[in-house]
Design an enzyme around this catalytic site. Structure first.
Site, PDB file in Angstrom:
ATOM      1  N   THR A 101      -2.827   5.389  -4.189  1.00 57.28           N
ATOM      2  CA  THR A 101      -1.792   6.112  -3.432  1.00 57.28           C
ATOM      3  C   THR A 101      -0.415   5.949  -4.058  1.00 57.28           C
ATOM      4  O   THR A 101       0.413   6.850  -3.980  1.00 57.28           O
ATOM      5  CB  THR A 101      -1.766   5.614  -1.977  1.00 57.28           C
ATOM      6  OG1 THR A 101      -1.671   4.179  -1.973  1.00 57.28           O
ATOM      7  CG2 THR A 101      -3.023   6.009  -1.240  1.00 57.28           C
ATOM      8  N   THR A 102      -0.160   4.790  -4.686  1.00 53.54           N
ATOM      9  CA  THR A 102       1.121   4.599  -5.379  1.00 53.54           C
ATOM     10  C   THR A 102       1.109   5.352  -6.709  1.00 53.54           C
ATOM     11  O   THR A 102       2.101   5.976  -7.085  1.00 53.54           O
ATOM     12  CB  THR A 102       1.373   3.098  -5.625  1.00 53.54           C
ATOM     13  OG1 THR A 102       1.310   2.397  -4.385  1.00 53.54           O
ATOM     14  CG2 THR A 102       2.734   2.880  -6.246  1.00 53.54           C
ATOM     15  N   ASP A 129      -9.041   0.143   1.963  1.00 52.43           N
ATOM     16  CA  ASP A 129      -8.977   0.737   0.631  1.00 52.43           C
ATOM     17  C   ASP A 129     -10.234   0.398  -0.168  1.00 52.43           C
ATOM     18  O   ASP A 129     -10.805   1.267  -0.844  1.00 52.43           O
ATOM     19  CB  ASP A 129      -7.736   0.229  -0.115  1.00 52.43           C
ATOM     20  CG  ASP A 129      -6.451   0.843   0.426  1.00 52.43           C
ATOM     21  OD1 ASP A 129      -6.547   1.661   1.361  1.00 52.43           O
ATOM     22  OD2 ASP A 129      -5.363   0.499  -0.067  1.00 52.43           O
ATOM     23  N   ASP A 144       0.848  -1.192   0.000  1.00 53.52           N
ATOM     24  CA  ASP A 144       0.000   0.000   0.000  1.00 53.52           C
ATOM     25  C   ASP A 144       0.885   1.244   0.000  1.00 53.52           C
ATOM     26  O   ASP A 144       1.702   1.437   0.903  1.00 53.52           O
ATOM     27  CB  ASP A 144      -0.915  -0.013   1.229  1.00 53.52           C
ATOM     28  CG  ASP A 144      -1.801   1.221   1.293  1.00 53.52           C
ATOM     29  OD1 ASP A 144      -2.538   1.460   0.328  1.00 53.52           O
ATOM     30  OD2 ASP A 144      -1.728   1.949   2.303  1.00 53.52           O
TER      31      ASP A 144
END
Length: 606
Positions: A117-118, A415, A84
């Protein structure tokens, strides 16, 4: 000015005549920045910041997509295994002040959307990488920033235009596919058929009750080590681990149908007087009356709880051994030291109100549910409330072999919950697998041809940066990214129906990811593009960094002295400089500051 900065280098000019400079050995006498202060400015500083951001992006790029690798991070106390992006960015403890901007946008994406998020870190890092040659060639940062903002705005608008709205008829299918896509890149991807329906059911209950914004408070995730991951289950109600209990607990009734539930923030325990209390008595029998009064206080509280007709008593504060045995004798169930979040969820689900006193309890403050029971789950016992009157809360109970696996499962479920929530709010989806990025990149390249001057090259660089997502998906899966990207460009530019073509992870080719069911909420992509463009502009707007050193002398920070002076008079050079200034103003030549003159502290020095 005492310090001038040219071409990124620190240069000094004196405010004194040449004769004075010779008197001081050719060195200036005014110190503006504290000794040891690290300053850098101009083009080298900007390039240094871009390189730092690239290094951060490189650290997380291998975690992108269904074939992304995991990172193991050990902080000296515990081990975290995760892919994550937000979790990794938070645990890396990045020290570079400019690179922390990427941490901020990753946290923002996690809070707003939950997923991507990445991607947002990779996009920001790649945009800066593509813009780096313009900085090196001397293009002014303001020109670059203006065109990056324009490109970012156009990209977000294009995503909104591409988004496919969902209808009420296929809403459930949309939510299920979005949840599956969010879980596809997680550790529990092979069990998405189990977890995706759980997540959708939990969020739908909140949406139907109109409490979608309270998702984090009303959907609880409980972790129980041991057992098979497929033993995880969803409780449409509230479940929490059995709290600390006293003797007499095992004699209680552990199952009720349609019980009345009393929720307290009251301590039901026999409390003696404080140690510093003083009671003067004249007769030993008076002491007994004091003890009896203490017991009467607790009995009055317990009688009030029983008299209100409650079958279950829950309290945030301790319920002692006396109260436990008393309730057991009366056929009630009680639990003390219930966590605040669990107690609030019980109140929401059962329609009860948390009381801070046992006086004046009436039926209106009591909650109720269909079934209450104490259930064994693995090595733990859980208090479970189901068939609640108000279908607001849900509890996901996760099982797994190791603590690291369960912790990563919890992050994955979080998520997915956020993605389903955002899908309901945006009511529109786009295809994943790099399809959106390729289509937006094509649109920006075409738009760039209408721009004159340097802006055309900057917008093309922005468009090229968007290809990092499909390229990295290929690299992480072990495919030849050059061939697949060429095929994607050809498909998007030539075919009118090629807008949803992205990377086919399963077969190492390209495919229509919309038909394949790889769906994401449109807010995910639009938020990623806007945040990445804004972060790139923030980095490009920084032209100077001043890092103040920590003084080794605690008193120096407040007195304005240089480290090591220890309250002494200024050195010869400094004293002579002060004497010169004072004599020019008619002051004394004593090495002290003249009237109206004070020490100048360094930046950040006070």
């Amino acid at each position: 000015r005492a310090l001038l900065f040219r071409s990124g280098k620190k240069q000094k000019e004196s405010l004194y005549p040449a004769s004075t400079m010779n008197q001081f050995g050719g060195r200036p006498g005014i110190i503006v920045l504290r000794e040891g202060t690290d300053t850098s400015q101009g083009k080298p500083q900007l390039i240094s910041n871009i390189n730092a951001c690239q290094a951060v992006a490189d650290a997380v790029k291998t975690t992108l997509g269904p074939r992304g690798m995991d990172k193991l991070i050990y902080d000296g106390r515990q081990v975290t295994i995760s892919n994550d992006g937000a979790t990794i960015m938070r645990l890396l403890e990045i020290a570079h002040p400019a690179a922390k901007t990427l941490v901020d946008i990753s946290m923002s994406q996690d809070a707003e959307v939950g997923d991507g998020t990445t991607s947002v870190v990779l996009l920001a890092g790649e945009i800066l990488k593509q813009l780096k040659p313009f900085v090196e060639e001397g293009v002014h940062p303001q020109i670059i920033m203006k065109n990056v903002r324009d490109a970012g705005r156009l990209a977000v608008q294009k995503v909104l235009d591409l988004a496919v709205p969902s209808s009420e008829a296929n809403r459930d299918e949309m939510l299920l596919k979005c949840a599956s896509t969010a879980l596809n890149s997680k550790l529990i991807a092979s069990h998405q058929d189990l977890f995706a329906p759980m997540v959708v059911d939990a969020v739908k209950m909140l949406h139907e009750a109109g409490n979608l914004e309270e998702l984090k408070n009303l959907v609880a995730i409980k972790k129980i080590p041991g057992g098979d991951v497929r033993s995880s289950f969803l409780v449409q109600g509230v479940a929490f681990k059995k709290t600390f209990s006293y003797a007499g607990f095992e004699q209680m009734t552990k199952k009720f149908t349609n019980p009345k539930i009393l929720l307290l923030n009251v301590e039901l325990e026999l409390k003696s007087e404080k140690e510093n209390a003083e009671v003067r008595i004249e007769d030993p029998e008076q002491y007994q009356s004091i003890v009896d009064a203490e017991w009467q206080v607790i009995y009055d509280k317990l009688d009030a709880c029983v008299a209100c007709g409650a079958n279950i008593v829950l309290s945030k504060l301790p319920i002692g051994d006396l109260a436990t045995q008393y309730f057991a004798d009366k056929g009630l169930f009680c639990a003390g030291r219930v966590e605040d979040g669990d107690l609030r969820r019980v109140a929401k689900a059962t329609g009860g109100s948390i009381q801070t006193s046992t006086n004046g309890i009436f039926d209106g403050v009591l909650g109720t549910c269909g079934v209450f029971e104490e259930r064994q789950v693995g090595d733990e016992r859980f208090n479970v409330f189901t068939e609640c009157t108000k279908s607001l809360t849900s509890t996901l109970v996760l099982r797994g072999g190791s603590e690291q696996f369960i912790a990563e499962s919890e992050r994955s479920i979080h998520d997915a919950l956020m993605v389903v929530k955002r899908s309901i709010q945006s009511k529109a989806v786009v295809a994943g697998g790099g399809a959106v990025e390729m289509e937006v990149s094509k649109y920006l390249r075409e738009h760039a041809l209408t721009i004159e001057g340097k802006g055309q090259l900057i917008v093309i660089a922005f468009a090229k940066a968007l290809e990092i997502i499909p390229r990295q998906l290929c690299d992480n899966a072990g495919f030849d990214s050059t061939d697949i990207l060429s095929a994607l460009r050809r498909k998007h530019f030539r075919d009118e129906d090629g807008k949803w073509y992205g990377v086919d992870i399963a077969n190492g080719d390209i495919c229509d990811t919309y038909d394949a069911g790889v769906w994401e909420p449109s807010d995910n992509k639009s938020n990623s593009l806007a945040a990445a463009a804004e972060a790139a502009c923030v980095i490009l707007s920084i032209d100077e960094t001043v890092i103040n050193p920590r003084s080794q002398d605690p008193g120096a920070h407040h007195s304005g002295m240089m480290p090591g002076m220890d309250g002494q008079k200024p050195s010869n050079m400094m004293g002579n400089a002060l004497d010169f200034v004072n004599s020019q103003k008619g002051g004394s030549r004593s090495g002290n500051l003249g009237n109206g003159v004070s020490y100048m502290k360094g930046r950040g020095g006070g």
